[in-house]
Design a protein around this motif. Sequence first.
Motif, PDB file in Angstrom:
ATOM      1  N   GLU A   2       0.856  -1.194   0.000  1.00 25.25           N
ATOM      2  CA  GLU A   2       0.000   0.000   0.000  1.00 25.25           C
ATOM      3  C   GLU A   2       0.889   1.241   0.000  1.00 25.25           C
ATOM      4  O   GLU A   2       1.807   1.350   0.805  1.00 25.25           O
ATOM      5  CB  GLU A   2      -0.903   0.004   1.223  1.00 25.25           C
ATOM      6  CG  GLU A   2      -1.829  -1.194   1.316  1.00 25.25           C
ATOM      7  CD  GLU A   2      -2.670  -1.146   2.584  1.00 25.25           C
ATOM      8  OE1 GLU A   2      -3.401  -0.149   2.787  1.00 25.25           O
ATOM      9  OE2 GLU A   2      -2.579  -2.098   3.381  1.00 25.25           O
ATOM     10  N   ARG A 127      -0.312  -5.830   7.185  1.00 27.16           N
ATOM     11  CA  ARG A 127      -0.292  -4.979   5.993  1.00 27.16           C
ATOM     12  C   ARG A 127       1.133  -4.516   5.726  1.00 27.16           C
ATOM     13  O   ARG A 127       1.925  -4.346   6.657  1.00 27.16           O
ATOM     14  CB  ARG A 127      -1.189  -3.759   6.195  1.00 27.16           C
ATOM     15  CG  ARG A 127      -2.639  -4.095   6.443  1.00 27.16           C
ATOM     16  CD  ARG A 127      -3.406  -2.876   6.941  1.00 27.16           C
ATOM     17  NE  ARG A 127      -3.411  -1.772   5.995  1.00 27.16           N
ATOM     18  CZ  ARG A 127      -3.976  -0.588   6.239  1.00 27.16           C
ATOM     19  NH1 ARG A 127      -4.555  -0.363   7.422  1.00 27.16           N
ATOM     20  NH2 ARG A 127      -3.945   0.382   5.344  1.00 27.16           N
ATOM     21  N   LEU A 129       3.168  -1.341   4.090  1.00 26.13           N
ATOM     22  CA  LEU A 129       2.988   0.035   3.646  1.00 26.13           C
ATOM     23  C   LEU A 129       4.319   0.595   3.172  1.00 26.13           C
ATOM     24  O   LEU A 129       5.379   0.235   3.699  1.00 26.13           O
ATOM     25  CB  LEU A 129       2.476   0.918   4.785  1.00 26.13           C
ATOM     26  CG  LEU A 129       1.388   0.369   5.716  1.00 26.13           C
ATOM     27  CD1 LEU A 129       1.060   1.395   6.791  1.00 26.13           C
ATOM     28  CD2 LEU A 129       0.151  -0.015   4.931  1.00 26.13           C
TER      29      LEU A 129
END
Length: 460
Positions: A2, A127, A129
Amino acid sequence: MEQFDVIIIGSGGGTKIARPAADLGFKVALIEKEAMGGTCLNRGCIPSKMLIHPADQIHHFRHAKNIDIDAGPAPKIRFKELIGRITGTVDDISEGLAPPYEAHPGTELIRGTATFSGNHSVTVNGRELSAERIFIAVGTRPQIPDIPGLAGTPFLTNREALRNTELPKRMIVIGAGYIGCELGHAYSTAGTDVHFIVRSELIRREDREIRAEFRKVFSQNNTLHEGFVAEKVSHDGTVFSVQIRGKDGVEETLEAEALLVATGIVPNTDRLGLENTDIARDAHGFISVDGQLQTAVPGVYAMGDCNGNYFFRHTVNFEGEFLMRVLFEAPSAETINYGAVPHAVFTYPQVAGVGKTEDELMEEGADYVRGFCRYEHTAMGMARQSDHGFVKILIGRADKKILGAHIIGDEASNMIHLLIALMYKEGTLDDLLNMIYIHPALPEAVRDAARDARKQLRMR
């Protein structure tokens, strides 16, 4: 992966970047593993001062007879209620910080622990990033000394001491820096019998005359075991026993219901996965930065306690404003200039300082004069019946510039701002002498210290 424009790790000083950057249109991720607001709000400056202020009032009540006031029955801190109010207030403020970030279209607040997976990428909650610019603002935590028997006991650090609802009858403090002295002062004034284990000196980084005056006054309300180190700790379920040894080999055993450990801090950089990056740290774990607070990895910055430059909320605020200016608002190659960084110790007596200490000037071989004025020699000091406290200013002989200033006594943290401002503007002794001071306000002690410095200059 992301993609964000900006990633910030830590919601203490990091908030000086998060919303301002988002307001400029950048996509920002703010990562926080604990309560919003960092050390200052949750376990440092704010709750400690909320605890210390009532203690200061109690101290003044107890000494009211010095100014011919009959204070009546001995005042008492409602300790459980006070801690409840402090905790409730701090938690409310902390919880109130999140909604504006959650509502802002340019920010995403992520609750979790960030770990670097590469120079410009971090993982959190599964996640991954990435961002062109990453700001590390992870702060520090209490350093826990390797004392046999300490691990596993219910000792306190500043974190627990500020949320402890039961006032102990006795407390042992290991450490003699500003954290230990501030919290020890609050507990002793509230009614605890406090014993300090002092390896070298109380607040040893202060100016030499400040240290001497502080010890004289502080020892009247606290028991000092000077020149001792803690060698062993045990806990029987109710009482701590601490074996201490003096420089001369004398051994003693102290007992208390509470043990406060305040022996320093370590940076929270060992939990970031920095081994997966080219970010460099010094021997103590603080992140190495250049004049723009940039790490060894271009685009990655470290701010606040974790870079080891200074350990104050006011300096990380200054760093955040600097970074916003030189990176986002008006990009430039400007390097940070902290100027004369002030500090205060909120004990009794209160201490504040800015610039060089006399010890440092002597070590440097500087040509200076010392201006000095005791509180008791001023009109306001007389009105307060001050029996301690002074202002000390250090002036360069050649150019009359203020090299340092140190105050101990009532309102020291407020009084010092007169000298902070003048040092920021590169003011001189003449500026101090040419001002009109309100009579009979306490800052006349600064004026009289300046007059003393002028006298020293003329004597040569």
